[in-house]
Design a protein around this motif. Structure first.
Motif, short mmCIF file in Angstrom:
data_model
loop_
_atom_site.label_atom_id
_atom_site.label_comp_id
_atom_site.label_asym_id
_atom_site.label_seq_id
_atom_site.Cartn_x
_atom_site.Cartn_y
_atom_site.Cartn_z
N SER A 16 0.84 -1.18 0.00
CA SER A 16 0.00 0.00 0.00
C SER A 16 0.88 1.24 0.00
CB SER A 16 -0.90 0.01 1.24
OG SER A 16 -1.59 1.23 1.36
N ALA A 17 0.36 2.33 -0.54
CA ALA A 17 1.08 3.60 -0.46
C ALA A 17 1.12 4.10 0.98
CB ALA A 17 0.41 4.64 -1.35
N PRO A 19 0.73 2.21 4.36
CA PRO A 19 0.50 1.00 5.15
C PRO A 19 -0.09 1.33 6.51
CG PRO A 19 2.72 1.02 4.23
CD PRO A 19 2.15 2.39 4.01
N GLY A 20 -1.03 0.50 6.95
CA GLY A 20 -1.62 0.64 8.28
C GLY A 20 -1.43 -0.63 9.07
N ASN A 21 -1.98 -0.65 10.28
CA ASN A 21 -1.84 -1.80 11.15
C ASN A 21 -3.06 -2.70 11.18
OD1 ASN A 21 0.79 -1.27 12.12
ND2 ASN A 21 -0.01 0.26 13.54
N ALA A 22 -4.22 -2.19 10.75
CA ALA A 22 -5.46 -2.94 10.95
C ALA A 22 -5.46 -4.28 10.24
CB ALA A 22 -6.66 -2.10 10.52
N GLY A 23 -4.99 -4.31 8.98
CA GLY A 23 -4.97 -5.57 8.25
C GLY A 23 -4.06 -6.59 8.90
N SER A 24 -2.88 -6.15 9.31
CA SER A 24 -1.95 -7.05 9.99
C SER A 24 -2.56 -7.57 11.28
CB SER A 24 -0.64 -6.32 10.28
OG SER A 24 0.01 -5.93 9.10
N TYR A 40 1.69 -12.19 9.15
CA TYR A 40 1.26 -11.18 8.17
C TYR A 40 1.98 -9.87 8.48
CZ TYR A 40 -2.12 -8.66 5.19
OH TYR A 40 -2.72 -7.91 4.21
N LYS A 41 2.47 -9.21 7.43
CA LYS A 41 3.20 -7.95 7.59
C LYS A 41 2.84 -7.01 6.45
CE LYS A 41 6.75 -5.27 8.98
NZ LYS A 41 6.51 -4.14 8.06
N SER A 42 2.66 -5.73 6.77
CA SER A 42 2.35 -4.73 5.74
C SER A 42 3.62 -4.04 5.26
CB SER A 42 1.37 -3.69 6.29
OG SER A 42 1.92 -3.01 7.40
N PHE A 43 3.62 -3.65 3.98
CA PHE A 43 4.77 -3.01 3.35
C PHE A 43 4.29 -1.89 2.42
CE2 PHE A 43 6.19 -7.35 4.14
CZ PHE A 43 7.47 -7.18 4.66
N SER A 44 5.20 -0.96 2.12
CA SER A 44 5.04 -0.05 0.99
C SER A 44 6.24 -0.26 0.07
CB SER A 44 4.96 1.40 1.46
OG SER A 44 4.65 2.24 0.36
N GLY A 59 8.45 -17.19 -2.18
CA GLY A 59 7.37 -18.10 -1.79
C GLY A 59 6.39 -17.48 -0.82
N ILE A 60 6.25 -16.15 -0.86
CA ILE A 60 5.26 -15.49 0.00
C ILE A 60 3.87 -15.95 -0.46
CG2 ILE A 60 4.27 -13.25 0.60
CD1 ILE A 60 7.17 -12.14 0.28
N ARG A 61 3.07 -16.43 0.46
CA ARG A 61 1.82 -17.10 0.12
C ARG A 61 0.78 -16.17 -0.51
NH1 ARG A 61 -1.32 -20.55 -2.24
NH2 ARG A 61 -3.30 -20.95 -1.18
N GLY A 62 0.65 -14.97 0.04
CA GLY A 62 -0.37 -14.08 -0.49
C GLY A 62 -0.05 -12.63 -0.20
N CYS A 63 -0.66 -11.75 -0.98
CA CYS A 63 -0.41 -10.31 -0.84
C CYS A 63 -1.69 -9.53 -1.09
CB CYS A 63 0.66 -9.86 -1.83
SG CYS A 63 1.01 -8.09 -1.78
N ALA A 64 -2.08 -8.73 -0.13
CA ALA A 64 -3.16 -7.76 -0.32
C ALA A 64 -2.60 -6.55 -1.05
CB ALA A 64 -3.75 -7.34 1.01
N VAL A 65 -3.37 -5.99 -1.98
CA VAL A 65 -2.91 -4.87 -2.81
C VAL A 65 -3.86 -3.70 -2.63
CG1 VAL A 65 -2.35 -4.14 -5.15
CG2 VAL A 65 -2.02 -6.53 -4.50
#
Length: 280
Positions: A16-17, A19-24, A40-44, A59-65
């Motif tokens: 995300s441009a 990143p927040g904590n709620a999703g993590s 789970y960890k958020s990144f920009s 091998g990262i299993r999934g990514c929210a965009v």
């Protein structure tokens, strides 16, 4: 008990441009409740191609965009599931042994909220925005049977194209006529530079029946606060983000949490107001 982080722990992430904590917090709470060896960890990023390559290579299993990457990731992945291909917008990437597939759980979440809250499909609406999330919202409105609507976007090409695709009208600014359903899909009201901005003016809010703000941080934006004070039905972006995150969780783990565990995770990540609205 959840296993300690080790070499077999599966990593999921978000891009995300802002990143927040709620999703993590929500994903990690569900991992804890279900005793799953995930983290789970958020990144920009300023290097989207490099980030997507890293998902594949590590091998990262999934990514929210999230904004502003929902359309830009499409050329970088291998396949699109119908929920993403239909609207050319990806909010979820699933990695199956190096094959990256794009999904759109925003569409699912918005559709389900409109149905769960029994929003009358005869209501004329205004959607403000034309980006990836706006595509999911407009597609969900059409899917649910809303026939009368306007897409408001300063980007004429994007706004006209989105409106035309689903049989609605485009305008460059919020029209003077009233709309019963107002939907904000812009950064107006989002934490940061636009935190105090009102997505719709007080006259439009006074005339509407339902106020829907897709901004998730904060859960109560100036637009929703004004609508709530005026006695309108409100739907928050935090509700959307919980429901879409649950669908991501299912895609990543193959497990659907019980309503009780979803409520627990929503309470942990977003607080009682969001959790109780989802339970209603």
């Amino acid at each position: 008990m959840k296993p300690p982080i080790g070499r077999d722990t599966r990593l999921c992430m978000s891009l995300s441009a802002r990143p927040g904590n709620a999703g993590s917090m929500l994903h990690n709470r569900l991992y804890e409740l279900l005793e799953l060896d995930y983290v789970y960890k958020s990144f920009s990023t300023t290097d989207l191609a490099g980030a997507i390559g890293g998902i594949r290579a590590l091998g990262i299993r999934g990514c929210a965009v999230s904004m502003p990457f929902k359309e830009a990731v499409i050329p970088l992945i291998d396949a699109l599931e119908p929920s993403a291909s239909a609207i050319d917008s990806v909010n979820t990437i699933v990695n199956d042994d190096g094959t990256l597939t794009g999904y759109n759980t925003d569409f699912t979440a918005v559709r389900d909220l409109l149905v769960q809250r029994a929003i009358d499909t005869a209501l004329p609406f205004v959607v403000r925005g034309s980006g990836g999330m706006a595509k999911a919202v407009v597609a969900a409105l059409r899917h649910c049977g809303f026939d009368y609507g306007t897409v408001v976007a300063r980007n004429e090409a994007a706004g006209r194209a989105l409106a035309r695709q689903y049989g609605y009208t485009w305008e460059p600014d919020v029209p003077a006529r009233d709309a019963a359903l107002l939907v904000n899909v812009t950064p107006l009201g989002m934490a940061g530079a636009d935190a105090e901005a009102l997505a719709f003016d007080e006259a439009h809010i006074s005339a509407c029946q339902v106020a829907f703000d897709v901004v998730a941080q904060p859960a109560v934006t100036p637009f929703l606060r004004a609508a709530d004070q005026a006695g309108k039905t409100v739907i928050s972006g935090a509700e959307v983000i919980v429901l879409q995150a649950v669908e991501q969780f299912v895609l990543y783990t193959g497990i659907r949490p019980s309503p009780e565990r979803i409520h627990d995770a929503a309470l942990f990540a977003h607080g009682p107001q969001v959790a109780e609205r989802l339970r209603a």
